[in-house]
Design a protein around this motif. Structure first.
Motif, PDB file in Angstrom:
ATOM      1  N   SER A   1      51.028  31.304   7.489  1.00 32.10           N
ATOM      2  CA  SER A   1      50.394  30.137   6.868  1.00 32.10           C
ATOM      3  C   SER A   1      49.418  29.474   7.830  1.00 32.10           C
TER       4      SER A   1
ATOM      5  N   THR B   1      47.905  30.829  10.404  1.00 38.23           N
ATOM      6  CA  THR B   1      46.770  31.722  10.649  1.00 38.23           C
ATOM      7  C   THR B   1      45.779  31.686   9.493  1.00 38.23           C
ATOM      8  N   ARG B   2      46.310  31.698   8.264  1.00 40.43           N
ATOM      9  CA  ARG B   2      45.424  31.636   7.100  1.00 40.43           C
ATOM     10  C   ARG B   2      44.650  30.328   7.059  1.00 40.43           C
ATOM     11  N   HIS B   3      45.321  29.228   7.427  1.00 43.70           N
ATOM     12  CA  HIS B   3      44.637  27.940   7.448  1.00 43.70           C
ATOM     13  C   HIS B   3      43.515  27.953   8.479  1.00 43.70           C
TER      14      HIS B   3
ATOM     15  N   ILE C   1      41.873  30.585   9.517  1.00 44.06           N
ATOM     16  CA  ILE C   1      40.813  31.451   8.985  1.00 44.06           C
ATOM     17  C   ILE C   1      39.979  30.690   7.953  1.00 44.06           C
ATOM     18  N   ASP C   2      40.638  29.881   7.116  1.00 39.89           N
ATOM     19  CA  ASP C   2      39.913  29.082   6.120  1.00 39.89           C
ATOM     20  C   ASP C   2      38.945  28.117   6.805  1.00 39.89           C
ATOM     21  N   LEU C   3      39.392  27.473   7.883  1.00 42.26           N
ATOM     22  CA  LEU C   3      38.523  26.550   8.614  1.00 42.26           C
ATOM     23  C   LEU C   3      37.330  27.279   9.219  1.00 42.26           C
TER      24      LEU C   3
ATOM     25  N   ASP D   1      36.049  30.107   8.111  1.00 46.86           N
ATOM     26  CA  ASP D   1      35.174  30.501   6.993  1.00 46.86           C
ATOM     27  C   ASP D   1      34.308  29.330   6.544  1.00 46.86           C
ATOM     28  N   ASP D   2      34.910  28.130   6.445  1.00 44.84           N
ATOM     29  CA  ASP D   2      34.134  26.953   6.057  1.00 44.84           C
ATOM     30  C   ASP D   2      32.998  26.701   7.053  1.00 44.84           C
TER      31      ASP D   2
END
Length: 293
Positions: free
Chosen positions: A31, A33-35, A37-39, A41-42
């Protein structure tokens, strides 16, 4: 009659109950790591939007100057520079080439539209609306302190190794000579206060190494100010005077290190590193200013 004592079976390695703690830890790690990655990507999308704005302005200028939209020499130089930086960052060449190809194609579409729509031979000025749009894009980049909860999950030794690798490559003896030999064996701490990362480094054997020992002197500041200092976009005296950087511990050692680095020629650093530092620091400063505007 023989009575056989009952023996409870030993817990199996495949026992679901025994595996629950590790499963929970893996789930939390996934969770986090995915968060992260989302940051990232943004931030990449925000950077892409900023690049498209710059491409549009370049297209307008090309239309005024009556220059062709495609510049093969310029495109080759962009690709060569990206490959050099990618090699230092250990990014596969095919990945870098694919990304640069997409960016150049997108820039050409932007420039084609704006070059054909150029109304007059006068150079365009940056309007308040343009500045407002750029600030809005910069605000999409998360401030460094947003990453602090995520970095708590990273092992301290991993963060130290990353910092050690970056500094040792930048300050390798083949680039800067032997000026840091004067502080061999001394321990300097670097603390990025806004993300909660601290590392103690020591000049030993002609290179910087991360060590597990108390620092004799420490420099504390935000990630952005440390980047500005490293890229020489801000003067150390100014940062210390404004309390944006704080020196603690053995101040004589800290001042010695600062003077040694000040005397080190900027051109001694590898070109790819200088470009990355300069652009990264400028972007971090612009994003901070937009965020606080």
């Amino acid at each position: 009659m023989t009575i056989t004592p009952s023996v409870s079976p030993a817990p199996s390695a495949a026992d679901p109950q025994a595996a629950q703690p590790s499963l929970r830890a893996a789930s939390l790690l996934l969770s986090a790591t995915r968060h992260a990655i989302d940051l990232i990507d943004d931030a990449m999308v925000a950077l892409l939007a900023m690049r498209r704005v710059m491409s549009a302005q370049a297209g307008t200028a090309k239309g005024i100057l009556r220059r062709p939209l495609r510049d093969q020499a310029r495109e080759c130089e962009i690709q060569r520079r990206a490959r050099r930086l990618a090699a230092r960052m250990r990014v596969p060449t095919e990945t870098t080439d694919g990304l640069i190809h997409v960016l150049i194609d997108d820039a050409c579409r932007q420039q084609s539209h704006h070059a054909s729509a150029t109304p007059s031979p006068s150079l365009p000025s940056t309007t308040d609306a343009d500045m407002s749009n750029q600030r809005a894009l910069l605000r999409l980049i998360p401030p460094p302190q947003r990453f602090k909860p995520l970095l708590r999950w990273a092992p301290p030794t991993l963060m130290e190794k990353v910092i050690e690798l970056a500094l040792s490559r930048a300050l390798a003896r083949e680039h800067i000579g032997r000026p840091l030999d004067h502080i061999a064996g001394r321990r300097l701490g670097i603390e990025a206060a806004d993300i909660g990362v601290t590392c103690v480094v020591q000049w030993s054997g002609g290179r910087l190494r991360a060590v597990q020992a108390p620092a004799e002197a420490s420099v504390r500041g935000s990630v952005t100010d440390l980047l500005l200092l490293a890229a020489r976009l801000e003067d150390a005296d100014t940062l210390f005077f404004q309390r944006r950087l704080v020196l603690t511990g053995d101040t004589e050692l800290g001042l010695t290190v600062r003077n040694l680095l000040d005397r080190m020629p900027w051109e001694a650093l590898p070109l790819g590193l200088r470009i990355a530092l300069h652009r990264g620091a400028r972007l971090a400063r612009a994003a901070r200013e937009a965020y606080h505007a």
